[in-house]
Design an enzyme around this catalytic site. Structure first.
Site, PDB file in Angstrom:
ATOM      1  N   ASP A  30       0.858  -1.198   0.000  1.00 35.66           N
ATOM      2  CA  ASP A  30       0.000   0.000   0.000  1.00 35.66           C
ATOM      3  C   ASP A  30       0.889   1.242   0.000  1.00 35.66           C
ATOM      4  O   ASP A  30       1.904   1.301   0.700  1.00 35.66           O
ATOM      5  CB  ASP A  30      -0.914  -0.008   1.228  1.00 35.66           C
ATOM      6  CG  ASP A  30      -2.064   0.975   1.086  1.00 35.66           C
ATOM      7  OD1 ASP A  30      -3.215   0.529   0.985  1.00 35.66           O
ATOM      8  OD2 ASP A  30      -1.815   2.198   1.087  1.00 35.66           O
ATOM      9  N   ASN A  87     -12.991  -3.075   2.476  1.00 34.33           N
ATOM     10  CA  ASN A  87     -13.877  -1.923   2.612  1.00 34.33           C
ATOM     11  C   ASN A  87     -14.842  -1.927   1.434  1.00 34.33           C
ATOM     12  O   ASN A  87     -14.419  -2.023   0.282  1.00 34.33           O
ATOM     13  CB  ASN A  87     -13.066  -0.626   2.637  1.00 34.33           C
ATOM     14  CG  ASN A  87     -12.138  -0.550   3.840  1.00 34.33           C
ATOM     15  OD1 ASN A  87     -12.487  -1.016   4.922  1.00 34.33           O
ATOM     16  ND2 ASN A  87     -10.965   0.032   3.653  1.00 34.33           N
ATOM     17  N   HIS A 100     -10.291  -5.191  -3.302  1.00 33.62           N
ATOM     18  CA  HIS A 100      -8.952  -5.416  -2.753  1.00 33.62           C
ATOM     19  C   HIS A 100      -9.068  -5.836  -1.302  1.00 33.62           C
ATOM     20  O   HIS A 100      -9.935  -5.371  -0.565  1.00 33.62           O
ATOM     21  CB  HIS A 100      -8.066  -4.173  -2.877  1.00 33.62           C
ATOM     22  CG  HIS A 100      -8.713  -2.892  -2.432  1.00 33.62           C
ATOM     23  ND1 HIS A 100      -9.650  -2.237  -3.195  1.00 33.62           N
ATOM     24  CD2 HIS A 100      -8.572  -2.163  -1.302  1.00 33.62           C
ATOM     25  CE1 HIS A 100     -10.043  -1.147  -2.571  1.00 33.62           C
ATOM     26  NE2 HIS A 100      -9.420  -1.077  -1.399  1.00 33.62           N
TER      27      HIS A 100
HETATM   28  P1  5GP Z   1      -9.753   1.474   0.222  1.00 34.34           P
HETATM   29  O1  5GP Z   1      -9.876   2.727   1.032  1.00 34.34           O
HETATM   30  O2  5GP Z   1     -10.416   1.605  -1.123  1.00 34.34           O
HETATM   31  O3  5GP Z   1     -10.181   0.239   0.968  1.00 34.34           O
HETATM   32  O4  5GP Z   1      -8.213   1.257  -0.003  1.00 34.34           O
HETATM   33  C1  5GP Z   1      -7.516   1.806  -1.065  1.00 34.34           C
HETATM   34  C2  5GP Z   1      -6.055   1.725  -0.707  1.00 34.34           C
HETATM   35  O5  5GP Z   1      -5.301   1.957  -1.874  1.00 34.34           O
HETATM   36  C3  5GP Z   1      -5.596   2.746   0.336  1.00 34.34           C
HETATM   37  O6  5GP Z   1      -5.067   2.084   1.464  1.00 34.34           O
HETATM   38  C4  5GP Z   1      -4.554   3.581  -0.401  1.00 34.34           C
HETATM   39  O7  5GP Z   1      -3.470   3.956   0.410  1.00 34.34           O
HETATM   40  C5  5GP Z   1      -4.130   2.637  -1.518  1.00 34.34           C
HETATM   41  N1  5GP Z   1      -3.669   3.305  -2.718  1.00 34.34           N
HETATM   42  C6  5GP Z   1      -4.262   4.359  -3.342  1.00 34.34           C
HETATM   43  N2  5GP Z   1      -3.576   4.704  -4.440  1.00 34.34           N
HETATM   44  C7  5GP Z   1      -2.514   3.836  -4.516  1.00 34.34           C
HETATM   45  C8  5GP Z   1      -1.446   3.707  -5.464  1.00 34.34           C
HETATM   46  O8  5GP Z   1      -1.319   4.418  -6.456  1.00 34.34           O
HETATM   47  N3  5GP Z   1      -0.538   2.710  -5.203  1.00 34.34           N
HETATM   48  C9  5GP Z   1      -0.648   1.876  -4.116  1.00 34.34           C
HETATM   49  N4  5GP Z   1       0.293   0.952  -3.963  1.00 34.34           N
HETATM   50  N5  5GP Z   1      -1.655   1.989  -3.229  1.00 34.34           N
HETATM   51  C10 5GP Z   1      -2.575   2.960  -3.429  1.00 34.34           C
END
Ligand code: 5GP
Length: 114
Positions: A30, A87, A100
């Protein structure tokens, strides 16, 4: 259809620190870690979120869960423990509309979650 951010990572259009991949899924660090170990495990198939998985995704979703355990063992976090988080939707805190599984480890997790 515009590719999701995570499809672009799958297709190597956006760089990521990949720790595991196979024909069906990919796991990378992440970009904004919330624990000493914070990985994201995603299917290559862009299922938007778990509530939109279908019966045809049963084997893929099972594969993701078993792969999360395999990655935890390989990363050396299975012994002390880890947390898997999905989530779903606005109240769930979903930011990226591509299914994810967060794999979090390396510190004591709290309960209830925030
Ligand atoms: P969500 O909030 O949708 O469950 O999680 C999305 C996750 O994607 C977050 O923890 C955020 O830090 C991660 N994330 C967002 N953009 C990127 C990116 O460009 N690269 C990586 N490796 N993680 C990302």
């Amino acid at each position: 259809m515009e590719k999701t951010l995570f499809e672009k990572i799958c297709d190597r259009e956006i760089p990521a620190d990949i720790v595991y991949e196979d024909a069906d899924c990919i796991c990378f660090k992440d970009i904004s870690p919330q624990a000493p170990v914070h990985l994201l495990l995603i299917p290559r198939k862009p299922i938007p979120r778990i509530a939109e998985g279908g019966l045809g995704d049963q084997a893929l979703l099972g594969h993701l869960m078993l792969t999360a355990g395999k990655i935890a063992r390989e990363q050396g976090i299975a012994g002390d423990g880890f947390r898997l988080v999905i989530n779903n939707g606005p109240d769930g805190g979903e930011a990226v509309p591509h299914l994810h599984i967060h794999i979090l480890a390396g510190r004591q997790m709290q309960w209830p979650p925030g």
